[in-house]
Design a protein around this motif. Structure first.
Motif, short mmCIF file in Angstrom:
data_model
loop_
_atom_site.label_atom_id
_atom_site.label_comp_id
_atom_site.label_asym_id
_atom_site.label_seq_id
_atom_site.Cartn_x
_atom_site.Cartn_y
_atom_site.Cartn_z
N GLU A 69 105.27 34.86 85.20
CA GLU A 69 104.68 35.64 84.10
C GLU A 69 105.24 35.14 82.77
O GLU A 69 104.48 34.90 81.81
CB GLU A 69 104.98 37.13 84.29
CG GLU A 69 104.20 38.05 83.35
CD GLU A 69 104.56 39.52 83.54
OE1 GLU A 69 105.42 39.83 84.39
OE2 GLU A 69 103.99 40.36 82.81
N ILE A 70 106.54 34.95 82.70
CA ILE A 70 107.18 34.49 81.46
C ILE A 70 106.76 33.07 81.13
O ILE A 70 106.48 32.73 79.97
CB ILE A 70 108.71 34.60 81.59
CG1 ILE A 70 109.12 36.07 81.56
CG2 ILE A 70 109.41 33.80 80.50
CD1 ILE A 70 110.59 36.30 81.83
N ILE A 71 106.72 32.22 82.14
CA ILE A 71 106.33 30.82 81.91
C ILE A 71 104.90 30.74 81.37
O ILE A 71 104.62 30.05 80.39
CB ILE A 71 106.48 29.99 83.20
CG1 ILE A 71 107.96 29.85 83.58
CG2 ILE A 71 105.84 28.61 83.03
CD1 ILE A 71 108.20 29.30 84.97
N ALA A 72 104.00 31.50 81.99
CA ALA A 72 102.61 31.50 81.53
C ALA A 72 102.53 31.99 80.09
O ALA A 72 101.80 31.42 79.26
CB ALA A 72 101.76 32.40 82.44
N ASP A 73 103.32 33.00 79.79
CA ASP A 73 103.31 33.55 78.44
C ASP A 73 103.82 32.52 77.43
O ASP A 73 103.22 32.34 76.36
CB ASP A 73 104.16 34.82 78.41
CG ASP A 73 103.94 35.62 77.14
OD1 ASP A 73 102.77 35.83 76.80
OD2 ASP A 73 104.94 36.01 76.50
#
Ligand SMILES: [Mn+2]
Ligand SMILES: [Mn+2]
Ligand SMILES: [Mn+2]
Ligand SMILES: [Mn+2]
Lengths: 146, 146
Positions: B20-24
């Motif tokens: 989730e953080i990487i995509a963000d």
DNA sequence: TGGATAGTGTAGCTTTGGCTACAAATTGAC
DNA sequence: GTCAATTTGTAGCCAAAGCTACACTATCCA
């Protein structure tokens, strides 16, 4: 740190489940044996015994070898809070339309991440939606049979 | 086994937060650097790098040394699901009266324990309570900016 | 073209929470 | 009372997730 609180909740989740199960066994069976705790959790007895050792180390449980597990005052207090919160979470999920069995399963994980303010909101919500049939016992109050 | 599913959800929680953080970061910064991921999570960069290694091992991420982190197709798919679910959980909490900041904090942990049926119930609930002012975007639909 | 700074990676350690395998104690049935 | 079955405990293994300390690479600027 947005994820840090979730991480610390995760860390105490296991202890919460253990004291909840131990309190339940003490209530229904009169004693809490390591084997029964292990079976309820779906782990081996060796794992359960090791974790129970940590509960004792942390002042939540006590008991002599080969003589079952008991809760300290701190352990009982934690168990009461955990039990009430568990029921509130289940009730909220069901009120939102989650099937009972699923609500029970999901609540087992969700409960550990419900903070004080969120729990309060849940209780207000349930109190408000008590237009629904049966007389509702406020989930925040200590249950009578305690 | 009532607790086993909660345990397995706990096991995948970390991977879900990472993707989730990487995509963000990929969306907003154009790149996902280990240091930024670590800072967002509140862990040291060494910890983040080690965990990213597991994501790569598990086919969720890839990338060359010193060149940032990227998501595989599986990683992107997971990120999409996780992001939508996160928003739904936040929306439900707020609809129940939880203050926005608290809802965001608690959702970070709760989201990982929301099963398919429960998520569906949440979305039905939100769709139903759309009598509330602002036009509601159905949380289940892929967001437009994806 | 150097360095300084920032970022990345590696090594080595700890705790937790799992497991299997085996040993010791308790309990219950004769 | 003895012995088998159950329960409890111990030992030793593993992987995950955290940390600190140190080394290496990239980048940026004077
Ligand atoms: Mn639980
Ligand atoms: Mn519970
Ligand atoms: Mn999360
Ligand atoms: Mn999230």
């Amino acid at each position: 740190m947005r994820h840090a609180s979730a991480r610390s909740a995760r860390a105490s989740a296991l202890a919460e489940d253990y004291v909840e199960i131990i309190a339940d066994l003490l209530n229904t069976e009169g004693e809490a044996r390591a084997t029964d705790i292990a079976r309820r959790l779906g782990v081996t007895h060796a794992t359960a015994i090791k974790t129970i050792g940590r509960l004792k180390r942390d002042g939540l449980a006590n008991g002599k070898p080969y003589r079952g597990v008991f809760l300290t005052e701190a352990g009982h207090a934690l168990a009461r809070r955990v039990r009430a919160r568990h029921q509130t979470v289940v009730d909220v999920l069901q009120a939102l339309g989650v099937p009972p069995e699923v609500a029970e399963l999901d609540a087992e994980g969700i409960e550990h991440h419900v903070s004080g303010p969120t729990l309060a909101a849940f209780e207000r919500f349930l109190a408000g939606s008590s237009a629904t049939g049966a007389a509702r016992i406020p989930a925040a109050m200590p249950p009578a049979e305690e």
